[in-house]
Design an enzyme around this catalytic site. Structure first.
Site: not given
Ligand code: NCD
Ligand code: ZN
Length: 352
Positions: A271, A45, A182, A106, A17, A255, A19-20, A227, A144
């Site tokens: 977040a 996202n 998560h 997702k 999991h 995450d 985010h890049l 989050l 999520h």
């Molecule tokens: C993530 C993001 O910033 O893309 N933020 C987070 O708090 N985890 C989005 C997500 O996975 O909920």
């Molecule tokens: Zn995430």
């Protein structure tokens, strides 16, 4: 796995999991993940979100180009995902499966978190055909797991999601592969441990190491805000027990979610915690704290591939017991990002 007191060598881990982001931010962060992990599930996202196989293919090419530019020696494979919307077509799921590059879809409940405005408003009302095809072709649904109902206390939204969404979803689609992303609560850990059928969960390093006190340690601390939000200590303890269990249902998902410092240090800060730089240092420190480094390899390197039906990485990763001070900031596309737990000392260091 070899395990002496001060050194640990495991099969190379994966991040299930991550985010890049895109563009210059992508170039700033991708090398951190590639330095520790063989593969990562890349969250979709972006703005606009990655909703089709064609968009996922193009995003994958941008990730590979960023890797070639910044870390040409890295051997790292991005595993792509699609962002489910109320309007996702079931033919898109078949295309995704046939592409071989898309490994999950997702579910963001609309409005649940960063860049989730295009998310699903009514899963079983709007997405039944899509879920049927996902179940048929073996495409995992990555969830999520928080309700967005503003009348539900923020800290209870995962537990309520189990009752309102997860149970009806899995009754209707018992053979659908589901990853509860998560996981943050004892309720979630108990559900995933005991449920029938193909369900698993990712757990972040920050939810294993810290409880919600971290958000208010000496003042309001935006870099600890993500989050689903950090929870009470009893939930952290339950997550640790899940992570070291032999069920095979729990695996590593950082995450890691980079936001520039100014986007977090403001009224209505974003977040997301940045952990890609020091992910394995964080996880090893957490497992060591409860004396269960013996289970780190299963959690980080074996359980995820087994669930996703992929081979275990052939390379290895070595960690050494040593003090590691988390840097205060890192460059992020001309700005900076503050890594989680900056300035604190962790107990393990990844060997180059
Ligand atoms: C993530 C993001 O910033 O893309 N933020 C987070 O708090 N985890 C989005 C997500 O996975 O909920
Ligand atoms: Zn995430």
């Amino acid at each position: 796995m070899t395990n002496t007191v001060d050194q640990l060598t495991i099969q190379k881990p994966d991040d299930w999991h991550l985010h890049l982001r895109d563009g210059a931010v992508l170039e700033s962060v991708v090398g951190h993940t590639a330095a520790q992990f063989g593969r990562a599930i890349i969250m979709p996202n972006l703005t606009p979100p990655v909703t089709t196989t064609a968009l996922a293919q193009a995003y994958r090419e941008r990730i590979v180009a960023a890797l070639n530019k910044t870390t040409p020696d890295a051997k790292f494979e991005p595993l792509m995902t699609l962002y489910l919307t109320d309007n996702t077509d079931s033919d898109e799921i078949r295309r995704a499966k046939e592409s071989g590059i898309v490994h999950g879809v997702k579910l963001y409940p609309a409005g649940a978190t960063t860049n989730s405005d295009a998310g699903v408003t009514d899963l079983l009302g709007r997405c039944t055909k899509v879920l049927e095809v996902m179940q048929e072709v073996g495409m995992p649904l990555l969830v999520h797991g928080e309700v967005t109902d503003p009348s539900i206390d923020l800290f209870d939204r995962e537990a309520v999601f189990i009752d309102r969404v997860m149970l009806p979803l899995r009754r209707a689609f018992p053979a659908l592969k589901v990853v509860f992303e998560h996981l943050t609560t004892a309720d979630g850990a108990a559900y995933v441990s005991e449920a029938e059928g193909p369900i698993a969960a990712t757990i972040t390093a920050h939810h294993l190491l810290y409880n919600r006190n971290a958000l208010f340690q000496g003042g309001l601390r935006p870099h600890w805000y993500c989050l689903p939000v950090l929870k009470r200590e009893r939930h952290r303890q339950a997550l640790l027990q899940a992570a070291v269990s032999t069920s095979g249902r729990f695996f590593l998902g950082t995450d890691s979610a980079p936001h520039a410092r100014g986007r977090k240090e403001q009224d209505c800060g974003c977040a997301g915690c940045y952990t890609a730089l020091h992910a394995m240092e964080l996880y090893a420190t957490a497992f060591d704290q409860i004396g269960r480094l013996d289970q780190l390899e299963a959690f980080a390197s074996l359980n995820g591939p087994a669930f996703y039906g992929l081979p275990v990485n052939s390379a290895t990763l070595t960690l050494k017991r040593a003090e590691y001070v988390v840097p205060d900031q890192l460059p992020l596309a001309g700005e900076e990002v503050v890594p989680l737990a900056n300035g604190t000392t962790l107990g393990w260091v990844v060997q180059p």
